[in-house]
Motif scaffolding. Structure first.
Motif, PDB file in Angstrom:
ATOM      1  N   MET A   1      -9.010  12.892  -7.575  1.00 63.15           N
ATOM      2  CA  MET A   1      -9.688  11.593  -7.552  1.00 63.15           C
ATOM      3  C   MET A   1      -9.379  10.835  -6.265  1.00 63.15           C
ATOM      4  O   MET A   1      -8.285  10.933  -5.727  1.00 63.15           O
ATOM      5  N   LYS A   2     -10.358  10.073  -5.825  1.00 64.75           N
ATOM      6  CA  LYS A   2     -10.157   9.150  -4.706  1.00 64.75           C
ATOM      7  C   LYS A   2      -9.935   7.760  -5.293  1.00 64.75           C
ATOM      8  O   LYS A   2     -10.744   7.278  -6.090  1.00 64.75           O
ATOM      9  N   ILE A   3      -8.823   7.138  -4.881  1.00 63.19           N
ATOM     10  CA  ILE A   3      -8.417   5.859  -5.445  1.00 63.19           C
ATOM     11  C   ILE A   3      -8.404   4.797  -4.351  1.00 63.19           C
ATOM     12  O   ILE A   3      -7.891   5.036  -3.253  1.00 63.19           O
ATOM     13  N   LEU A   4      -8.928   3.601  -4.661  1.00 61.13           N
ATOM     14  CA  LEU A   4      -8.843   2.456  -3.757  1.00 61.13           C
ATOM     15  C   LEU A   4      -8.023   1.367  -4.452  1.00 61.13           C
ATOM     16  O   LEU A   4      -8.307   1.002  -5.597  1.00 61.13           O
ATOM     17  N   ILE A   5      -6.996   0.864  -3.772  1.00 56.36           N
ATOM     18  CA  ILE A   5      -6.179  -0.243  -4.285  1.00 56.36           C
ATOM     19  C   ILE A   5      -6.482  -1.477  -3.439  1.00 56.36           C
ATOM     20  O   ILE A   5      -6.512  -1.393  -2.205  1.00 56.36           O
ATOM     21  N   VAL A   6      -6.728  -2.602  -4.090  1.00 59.45           N
ATOM     22  CA  VAL A   6      -7.053  -3.838  -3.369  1.00 59.45           C
ATOM     23  C   VAL A   6      -5.858  -4.778  -3.402  1.00 59.45           C
ATOM     24  O   VAL A   6      -5.419  -5.200  -4.473  1.00 59.45           O
ATOM     25  N   GLY A   7      -5.325  -5.093  -2.209  1.00 61.28           N
ATOM     26  CA  GLY A   7      -4.169  -5.980  -2.104  1.00 61.28           C
ATOM     27  C   GLY A   7      -3.285  -5.573  -0.943  1.00 61.28           C
ATOM     28  O   GLY A   7      -3.541  -4.566  -0.270  1.00 61.28           O
ATOM     29  N   SER A   8      -2.219  -6.345  -0.723  1.00 62.53           N
ATOM     30  CA  SER A   8      -1.400  -6.083   0.469  1.00 62.53           C
ATOM     31  C   SER A   8       0.081  -6.357   0.284  1.00 62.53           C
ATOM     32  O   SER A   8       0.825  -6.399   1.257  1.00 62.53           O
ATOM     33  N   GLY A   9       0.529  -6.543  -0.974  1.00 57.24           N
ATOM     34  CA  GLY A   9       1.919  -6.938  -1.185  1.00 57.24           C
ATOM     35  C   GLY A   9       2.794  -5.882  -1.805  1.00 57.24           C
ATOM     36  O   GLY A   9       2.417  -4.704  -1.923  1.00 57.24           O
ATOM     37  N   GLY A  10       3.981  -6.320  -2.231  1.00 57.87           N
ATOM     38  CA  GLY A  10       4.922  -5.411  -2.874  1.00 57.87           C
ATOM     39  C   GLY A  10       4.375  -4.843  -4.169  1.00 57.87           C
ATOM     40  O   GLY A  10       4.642  -3.690  -4.515  1.00 57.87           O
ATOM     41  N   ARG A  11       3.616  -5.654  -4.895  1.00 57.78           N
ATOM     42  CA  ARG A  11       2.993  -5.184  -6.140  1.00 57.78           C
ATOM     43  C   ARG A  11       2.057  -4.014  -5.855  1.00 57.78           C
ATOM     44  O   ARG A  11       2.089  -2.988  -6.536  1.00 57.78           O
ATOM     45  N   GLU A  12       1.220  -4.159  -4.814  1.00 57.65           N
ATOM     46  CA  GLU A  12       0.274  -3.093  -4.482  1.00 57.65           C
ATOM     47  C   GLU A  12       0.989  -1.838  -3.976  1.00 57.65           C
ATOM     48  O   GLU A  12       0.543  -0.720  -4.224  1.00 57.65           O
ATOM     49  N   HIS A  13       2.138  -2.038  -3.283  1.00 58.50           N
ATOM     50  CA  HIS A  13       2.927  -0.887  -2.842  1.00 58.50           C
ATOM     51  C   HIS A  13       3.479  -0.141  -4.059  1.00 58.50           C
ATOM     52  O   HIS A  13       3.472   1.096  -4.108  1.00 58.50           O
ATOM     53  N   ALA A  14       3.945  -0.898  -5.065  1.00 58.02           N
ATOM     54  CA  ALA A  14       4.461  -0.277  -6.289  1.00 58.02           C
ATOM     55  C   ALA A  14       3.351   0.465  -7.028  1.00 58.02           C
ATOM     56  O   ALA A  14       3.556   1.568  -7.558  1.00 58.02           O
TER      57      ALA A  14
END
Length: 424
Positions: A1-14
């Protein structure tokens, strides 16, 4: 699967790190991402509020699943935009994200469906708010109705402080349009506990409990921040508390949203206060907490993609959500002066020490690559240093040991994250 995560912080890194562990993840993108996320995903220079550009990117790159990490795009309706384009996306609709987007809505919802919370009144006229304060019991809590980066809550010990708070929120507009409406509620005392959950519109599955530290300085002094550290699980979230919350808070909230024609799919974050009269809801968030995600997700045994897809498909009842029988502590390394003013652009050294350290994590929040390819500070909260341990005391010791691995100019942190563990 190709996944896109929207955001730029520690939460998105986790989130990205959890996604990267999945055997189903073939390629991960993150918009806009940060220097740490860029080590496990391809960062895309599109802002989190650029909904049309993000949807176009998802279509052009045949993205199979988009995960929305941040509150602003969720409250703004990004999920509706993606779904209108036939794209698969994890997070609540705009109609459901109002649970976080408006404190007045969430308080009214709890009152209507008898979900335990503090007594309150809502105001859109500062003069009426000031008149109400004249007969109110102190201390009292003032909350800007809308999103305010976790900082729109004022605890006022005196009538004078409360009057100043109304002026700050509603007249000076310190938190912008978030202060057009305001909630004034009774001050509750007790232990705070954060409980994250996955929801598919009807079924709710609870993650491991956590506890955040919002104040900037040791001893819970200083200004409110987006979070200076956290630990999981909370020793104060007992079996009895869990049973009460399942019966009167968790499922009741999911059912209430469905009854209002706002079925919730995604993450509900329950901010709870364990009062003498039992657990009560302090606040709801419509996404993973940050830094709570940094101690909860590393302990989750399940494939996060499986769980998120079950939320989208309404099959969460078929998921056996499991967490490791251990503990995790996160200490935020911030820029000195946060959350008011601070300098950026300092080189961060020692990050390589986390590459081969099992049970230790360095989640990037405010970092970027400079023109020389070096990772430098780029925010108030810079890194979340997380460590696991057999129990909370070991995890805390490990986390503080790992904070010494990293150096940058104007590095600042609290030294008492998880100190409450000693009192449990």
């Amino acid at each position: 699967m190709k996944i896109l995560i929207v955001g730029s912080g520690g939460r998105e890194h986790a989130i990205a790190m959890s996604v990267a562990k999945s055997s189903r993840a073939e390629k991960i993108y993150c918009a806009p991402g940060n220097a740490g996320i860029g080590q496990i995903a391809q960062c895309v220079p599109i802002g989190a509020m650029e909904f049309e550009k993000l949807a176009a990117f998802a279509k052009e790159n045949a993205i199979d699943l988009t995960i929305i990490g941040m509150d602003d795009p969720l409250v703004g309706g990004i999920v509706d935009v993606f779904e209108a384009e036939g794209l698969r996306v994890f997070g609540p609709s705009r109609a459901a994200a109002i649970l976080e987007g408006s404190k007045a809505f969430s308080k009214d919802l709890m009152k209507k469906y008898q979900i335990p919370t503090a007594a309150y009144e809502t105001f859109d006229d500062p003069e009426k708010a000031l008149a109400y304060l004249e007969t109110a019991k102190m201390p009292i809590v003032l909350k800007a109705d809308g999103l305010a980066l976790g900082k729109g809550v004022l605890i006022c010990n005196t009538l004078e402080e409360a009057r100043d708070g109304v002026k700050e929120i509603m007249m000076d507009k310190k938190f912008g349009s978030a202060g057009n409406h305001m909630v004034i509620e009774e001050f509750m005392t007790g232990r705070e506990v954060s409980v994250l959950s996955f929801v598919d519109g009807k079924t709710i599955k609870i993650m491991s409990s956590a506890q955040d530290h919002k104040r900037a300085k040791d001893g819970d002094q200083g200004l409110n921040t987006g979070g200076m550290g956290t630990f999981s699980p909370s020793p104060f979230y007992t079996k009895e508390v869990d049973e009460f919350c399942h019966k009167y808070i968790f499922q009741a909230t999911v059912d209430a949203m469905a009854a209002e024609g706002r079925p919730f799919k995604g993450i509900i974050f329950f901010g709870l206060m364990l009062t003498e009269d039992g657990p009560k809801v302090l606040e709801y968030n419509a996404r993973f907490g940050d830094p709570e995600a940094q101690v909860v997700l590393p302990r989750m045994k399940n494939d996060v993609i499986d769980v998120m897809e079950a939320c989208i498909d309404g099959t969460l009842d078929q998921i056996d959500l499991q967490f490791e029988d251990n503990a995790a502590v996160c200490v935020v390394l911030a820029s000195d002066g946060y959350p008011v003013s601070y300098e950026k652009g300092f080189e961060i050294q020692g990050l390589e020490k986390f590459e081969d350290s099992d049970g230790y994590y360095c989640f990037h929040a405010g970092t970027k690559l400079d023109e020389n390819g070096k990772i430098v500070t780029n925010g108030g909260r810079v890194l979340g240093i997380t460590a696991k341990g057999a129990d909370l005391k070991e995890a805390r010791a490990n986390a503080y040991k790992a904070t010494e691995w990293v150096e940058f100019e104007n590095k600042y942190m609290r030294h008492d994250i998880g100190k409450a563990i000693d009192e449990a």
